[in-house]
Write an enzyme that holds these catalytic residues in place. Structure first.
Site, PDB file in Angstrom:
ATOM      1  CD  GLU A  58      -1.812  -2.410   1.246  1.00 59.21           C
ATOM      2  OE1 GLU A  58      -0.676  -2.706   1.646  1.00 59.21           O
ATOM      3  OE2 GLU A  58      -2.689  -3.264   1.002  1.00 59.21           O
ATOM      4  CD  GLN A  80      -7.919  -7.136  -1.732  1.00 58.49           C
ATOM      5  OE1 GLN A  80      -7.222  -7.738  -0.932  1.00 58.49           O
ATOM      6  NE2 GLN A  80      -7.912  -7.415  -3.022  1.00 58.49           N
ATOM      7  CG  HIS A 125     -11.451  -7.357   6.639  1.00 57.99           C
ATOM      8  ND1 HIS A 125     -10.670  -8.002   7.564  1.00 57.99           N
ATOM      9  CD2 HIS A 125     -10.886  -7.613   5.425  1.00 57.99           C
ATOM     10  CE1 HIS A 125      -9.686  -8.645   6.941  1.00 57.99           C
ATOM     11  NE2 HIS A 125      -9.789  -8.416   5.651  1.00 57.99           N
TER      12      HIS A 125
END
Ligand code: TPP
Lengths: 321, 343
Positions: A58, A80, A125
């Site tokens: 990243e 993502q 997430h």
């Protein structure tokens, strides 16, 4: 035609790639695979060579986008998950955000952050990063709450000469649908009255707009008309629209899905207290996720972030004050 | 060419090396003279805001890279100690003095100082402090040119110290450049210390060149005090990158001949290291080599020094008399999109 929020994001990228040869997309698994959420499905075959799979790096992805922007490209980075942008944090806040101010050379990059929680996603997430990035000068932070905004704001973001953090909400990906897209939405930096009312104002953004509208619908049955303001962009923030709404209602609740400490809700309250204290009939309130990492099990997760029920309860307290 | 090559084949003719070494040496002298002056200005106090960071001892490696690059075509991200490289790439001495002295006429307009300067539109991105981060920026500049079809045979060069090679940013970016087979030259200046930290606390491999193998790129080791060897090695590496062989890593080894900044007396460097072959000063050493080869006379070298002093004095005097940033005239706005500026 019916379009989901996710499809709107895909369509906006399609349109950007189609109309501007300087645009390219860089991110993990976005090529043939079409992205973890399929936001770039088929784009690779339609625009070969311009939808590029990145390694799991990243920091280097953002650095690459910055270098490309200096050379006249307009890169879109897909993270993502918003959570992983913390690995690219340094390049975002120190390199991209300072580029124009230091060198007078603009840094037109868009970083898409699939943000917020969906049931079962757990601590890594589900995070919302808008408050963190909004803290830094030199970045624009967008938080579209509708299919229309997802489309038009992404296109506008790609046209902007500044680094944009585009916080798209994963929960809205499949839950929102629009029958058609208008030609335009409000410009970036303008908030929207998502639901008019006169007894209290809820300021919200992203998925929380929809929870707030549901709460307002419920309170309607008790005769309360709750105004819901959708911030749309958290930086720049449209203080005028917020103050005008508070002037109509006298009461303010600000709702955000991110953690409670500091952040967008604190900023809204601070601005209203500083500039509109005289408009308030009750102490302004805010509602955020709990001050713990984001839990995995849906039972816990539903209680962790604000929902229509918790927003409704908070509003009832505010209305009684 | 195997990917584990450690020494570049000495194939360059004296005819080719001579002008390149002369070029490089001239900029080594200019950099040393300028930095000595900036350091004494700093010690005198008052004129220079913040620190002064010099590249004493690194000039040979630094300039040997950029004499192979062309400003306006190639890209170059010099780092802390790359004054010589920046000059050999074509950075004006005024850009340096204006930035150190805070002149609004400098490229950073008083908004950033000392070594944090650049002209991104002219192929020189302005470094940020965070080590390792410029490698991917050069990578992105190259990628953009490739996507736009304007890359031609241009090369992007980027510099890092031994300490900086431990950052995640460095590893991510070199790996990415290798995947994309970008025409990148990575110059690793192993000056034995990262601030006060010696090599054995920075990395555990025998040689930093070994890392090249791990990324699948070509790597070379060179004695960073030996100017002709540095020029030769970079000539090979830059040519390989231009010819499409992907990223090239050159590791030069020598001792940093100063503290990290002028505030640091480097008392942590032991005498035996200072007296080791790596502790030799590349500047007199290069002078000696070039005179031996008949590429310069003593008089010509003296002239280089005289000209450099004159040039540095003039630039410092000019920068000193220029307007400083004015908080009342400053646009306190960090965005390029004027419509989105908040009150
Ligand atoms: C990511 C990061 N951490 C810490 C620092 C502070 N710092 C500046 S220079 C330096 C030492 C750098 O050593 P090296 O990379 O070997 O380069 P050298 O100074 O020896 O040329 C440190 C620790 C920094 N600039 N960036």
């Amino acid at each position: 035609m019916s379009l989901t929020y996710l499809e709107a994001i895909r369509e906006a990228q399609y349109e950007a790639l189609r109309r501007d040869p300087r645009v390219f997309i860089y991110g993990q698994d976005i090529g043939k695979f079409g992205g973890a959420f399929k936001a770039t499905k088929h784009l690779d075959s339609e625009f070969p060579g311009r939808v590029i799979d990145a390694p799991i790096s990243e920091d280097a992805m953002v650095g690459t986008a910055i270098g490309a922007a200096i050379e006249g490209s307009r890169p879109i980075i897909e993270m993502q998950f918003a959570d992983f942008s913390s690995v690219g944090f340094n390049q975002i806040v120190n390199q991209a955000a300072t580029q124009f101010w230091r060198t007078n050379v603009p840094c037109p990059i868009v970083i898409r952050l699939p943000s917020g929680g969906t049931a079962g996603s757990g601590p890594f997430h589900s995070q919302s990063m808008e408050s963190i990035y909004a803290h830094y000068p030199g970045l624009i932070i967008l938080t579209p709450a509708t299919v229309e905004d997802a489309y038009h704001m992404l296109l506008a973001a790609i046209d902007l000469d500044d680094p944009v953090i585009f916080c798209e909400h994963k929960f809205l990906y499949y839950h929102l649908k629009a029958d058609s897209l208008p030609d335009a939405t409000l410009p970036i930096g303008k908030a929207r009255i998502a639901r008019p009312g006169r007894h209290a104002t809820v300021v919200a953004y992203s998925a929380m707009v929809h929870e707030s509208i549901r709460a307002a619908d419920e309170l309607q049955q008790d005769g309360y008309q709750i105004e819901v303001v959708d911030l749309r962009s958290v930086k720049p923030i449209d203080t005028d629209t917020i103050l005008a709404s508070v002037a109509r209602t006298g009461r303010l609740l600000c709702v955000g899905e991110s953690f409670p400490w500091g952040g967008v809700t604190a900023e809204v309250i601070a601005r209203v207290v500083a500039d509109g204290f005289h408009l308030l009939d009750a102490p302004p309130q805010r509602l955020n996720a709990k001050d713990t990492p984001i839990p995995y099990h849906p039972n816990l997760w539903k209680a962790h972030r604000p929902t229509a029920a918790s927003i409704g309860a908070e509003l009832r307290k505010l209305l009684k004050f | 060419m195997s990917t584990s090559s450690h020494v570049a084949p000495p194939t360059t003719s004296a005819e080719t090396l001579k002008p390149l070494c002369q070029q490089a040496f001239k900029h080594m002298v200019r950099a040393r003279v300028l930095e000595d002056k900036l350091a004494s200005l700093y010690r005198a106090g008052g004129r220079i805001v913040g620190g002064v960071y010099v590249g004493r001892g690194q000039e040979a490696l630094s300039a040997a890279l950029t004499v192979h690059l062309t400003k306006g075509k190639d890209l170059y991200a010099g780092l802390i100690r790359d004054q010589a490289g920046k000059m050999a790439f074509g950075e004006s001495i005024l850009d340096a003095t204006r930035t150190y002295l805070g002149s609004v006429l400098g490229p950073m307009r008083g908004r950033d100082g000392n070594i944090h300067r650049g002209r991104p539109r002219e192929g020189m991105p302005a470094m940020i402090s965070h080590l390792g981060t410029m490698v991917s920026v050069i990578g992105g500049m190259l990628l953009s040119r490739r996507l736009q079809g304007t890359i031609g045979d241009c090369v992007g060069a980027t510099c890092i110290g031994d300490g900086g090679t431990s950052t995640g940013a460095f590893h991510e970016a070199v790996n990415l450049a290798a995947i994309e087979k970008l025409p990148m030259v990575i110059s690793v200046a192993n000056n034995l210390y990262a601030y006060s930290t010696p090599n054995n606390r920075s990395f555990a491999c025998d040689s930093l060149v070994d890392r090249a193998k791990g990324y699948g790129i070509e790597g070379y080791a060179v004695d960073g005090t030996d100017l002709p060897a540095c020029v030769e090695t970079f000539r090979h590496a830059v040519a390989r990158a231009r010819a499409g062989h992907g990223p090239q890593m050159v590791v030069g080894t020598f001792l940093r001949l100063s503290g990290h900044g002028e505030h640091d007396d480097a008392s942590y460097i032991p005498e035996e290291v200072k007296n080791s072959p790596q502790g030799r000063d590349c500047l007199p050493l290069s002078e000696q080599k070039l005179i031996e080869r008949g590429w310069f006379t003593k008089e010509e070298v003296q002239e280089l020094y005289d000209n450099a002093k004159d040039e540095a004095d003039k630039a410092i005097a000019k920068s000193s008399s220029e307007p400083l940033p004015d908080p009342y005239k400053e646009s306190w706005n960090a965005l390029a999109s004027p419509l989105l500026v908040e009150e």
